[in-house]
Design an enzyme around this catalytic site. Structure first.
Site, mmCIF file in Angstrom:
data_model
loop_
_atom_site.group_PDB
_atom_site.id
_atom_site.type_symbol
_atom_site.label_atom_id
_atom_site.label_comp_id
_atom_site.label_asym_id
_atom_site.label_seq_id
_atom_site.Cartn_x
_atom_site.Cartn_y
_atom_site.Cartn_z
ATOM 1 N N HIS A 33 -10.216 58.917 -16.098
ATOM 2 C CA HIS A 33 -9.296 58.190 -15.211
ATOM 3 C C HIS A 33 -7.988 57.929 -15.943
ATOM 4 C CE1 HIS A 33 -7.404 55.173 -12.811
ATOM 5 N NE2 HIS A 33 -7.622 54.215 -13.687
ATOM 6 N N GLU A 76 -13.825 49.868 -15.554
ATOM 7 C CA GLU A 76 -14.134 50.820 -14.485
ATOM 8 C C GLU A 76 -15.529 51.431 -14.669
ATOM 9 O OE1 GLU A 76 -12.385 51.056 -11.871
ATOM 10 O OE2 GLU A 76 -10.257 50.781 -12.317
ATOM 11 N N HIS A 106 -3.318 57.272 -15.377
ATOM 12 C CA HIS A 106 -2.231 56.766 -14.535
ATOM 13 C C HIS A 106 -0.986 57.665 -14.652
ATOM 14 C CE1 HIS A 106 -3.918 52.361 -15.210
ATOM 15 N NE2 HIS A 106 -4.746 53.125 -14.516
ATOM 16 N N GLU A 126 -1.064 77.688 -9.267
ATOM 17 C CA GLU A 126 -2.192 77.277 -10.108
ATOM 18 C C GLU A 126 -3.131 76.292 -9.402
ATOM 19 O OE1 GLU A 126 -2.312 78.969 -12.702
ATOM 20 O OE2 GLU A 126 -3.969 78.057 -13.801
ATOM 21 N N HIS A 182 -2.101 53.755 -8.026
ATOM 22 C CA HIS A 182 -2.874 53.414 -9.226
ATOM 23 C C HIS A 182 -3.008 54.634 -10.150
ATOM 24 C CE1 HIS A 182 -6.822 51.490 -10.945
ATOM 25 N NE2 HIS A 182 -6.156 52.173 -11.849
#
Ligand code: 2HA
Ligand code: ZN
Length: 271
Positions: free
Chosen positions: A141, A117, A143, A171, A212
């Protein structure tokens, strides 16, 4: 100074280890990058051993981060191993002066290379650096399961998705008053995904990738990690509530969000 003795490398390893413990990084899922400050790059200069220049990716240009050094996770590496083998699971790269190529300078032991990525990371760093006058340094990043589950049932549109998260726990409006961006499913590691994310990162610190995961940005590891954690916590609550009761009896209303926005100067326009 040894790279692994620096504060930024220690924080990088800690964030990766904590993300693994949260369950956000099955197999080689997820990636992390940090844009070094000039004094940090100078601090480790003696340990850097630059390799050959390689193009970033077909047609990718990131002139906004030209000449910068990044500590990034390695392609195919498991977050579960970062703490034990940081030198193999991560490495430092330098971007060339045009922002079109990079060279490995440290780490990636055993024929490693930067994360798949990388286009997303560099394009997002470029967008956030410009949008925050250089303050943003971390792109993360992951998952997280509950957030990914929500992408199957919520509209894949930033405003509506954000509203659902804000309605779940107080929050959320406090931690991400700018909301989240949302992208429909796109090919992982693609330049298109990187470009589309960077476009949304101008106005947000988090972009949801349908089916994703999510990519988050922050000026510190705590900020990027905390943002991701907050989005996932709200997602978990929404998943539980929806499983128990499709029509909840109460939730945080637009009026409630307006009250918080006024009280904390969040600048949220709920209209
Ligand atoms: O496997 O998470 O998006 C690394 C990834 C690709
Ligand atoms: Zn991913």
């Amino acid at each position: 100074m040894n790279v692994l003795d620096t504060d930024f490398a220690k924080q990088f390893v800690r964030a990766a280890a904590e993300g693994w413990r949260q369950g956000w990084h099955e197999c080689n899922g997820g990636n992390l990058s940090y844009r070094l400050r000039p004094d940090e790059a100078a601090q480790v200069a003696a340990c850097l051993d630059p390799g050959e220049w390689r193009p970033l990716a077909e047609g990718v240009q990131a002139p906004g981060v030209a000449g910068e050094h990044f500590l990034v996770t390695a392609a195919g590496s498991f977050f579960s191993n970062v703490e034990r083998e940081p030198q193999a699971c991560a490495g430092i790269i330098e971007v060339d002066r045009h922002g079109t190529a990079f060279r490995p300078c440290w780490g990636f032991a055993g024929e490693g290379r930067p994360t798949s990525e990388l286009p997303s990371h560099l394009l997002n760093h470029e967008a956030k650096k410009a949008a925050t006058e250089g303050a943003c340094r971390v792109v993360y990043h992951a998952h997280p399961a509950n957030l990914v589950a929500l992408t199957f049932v919520l509209p894949l549109e930033g405003k509506a998705f954000t509203r659902e998260l804000w309605k779940a726990i107080s929050e959320c409006a406090l931690v991400f008053p700018a909301g989240v961006g949302v992208l429909e499913w796109m090919n992982p590691g693609s330049v298109e995904l990187g470009r589309a994310s960077a476009e949304l990162m101008r106005d947000h610190d988090a972009v949801v990738w349908a089916h994703h995961g999510i990519i988050c940005a922050g000026s510190t590891f705590d900020q990027a990690f905390g943002l991701l954690h907050t989005v996932e916590k709200a997602s978990e609550i929404l998943v539980k509530v929806r499983a128990m009761q499709p029509e909840p009896r109460s939730f945080i209303t637009d009026e409630n969000i307006r009250t918080m926005s006024d009280a904390y100067g969040l600048g949220i326009d709920v209209a």
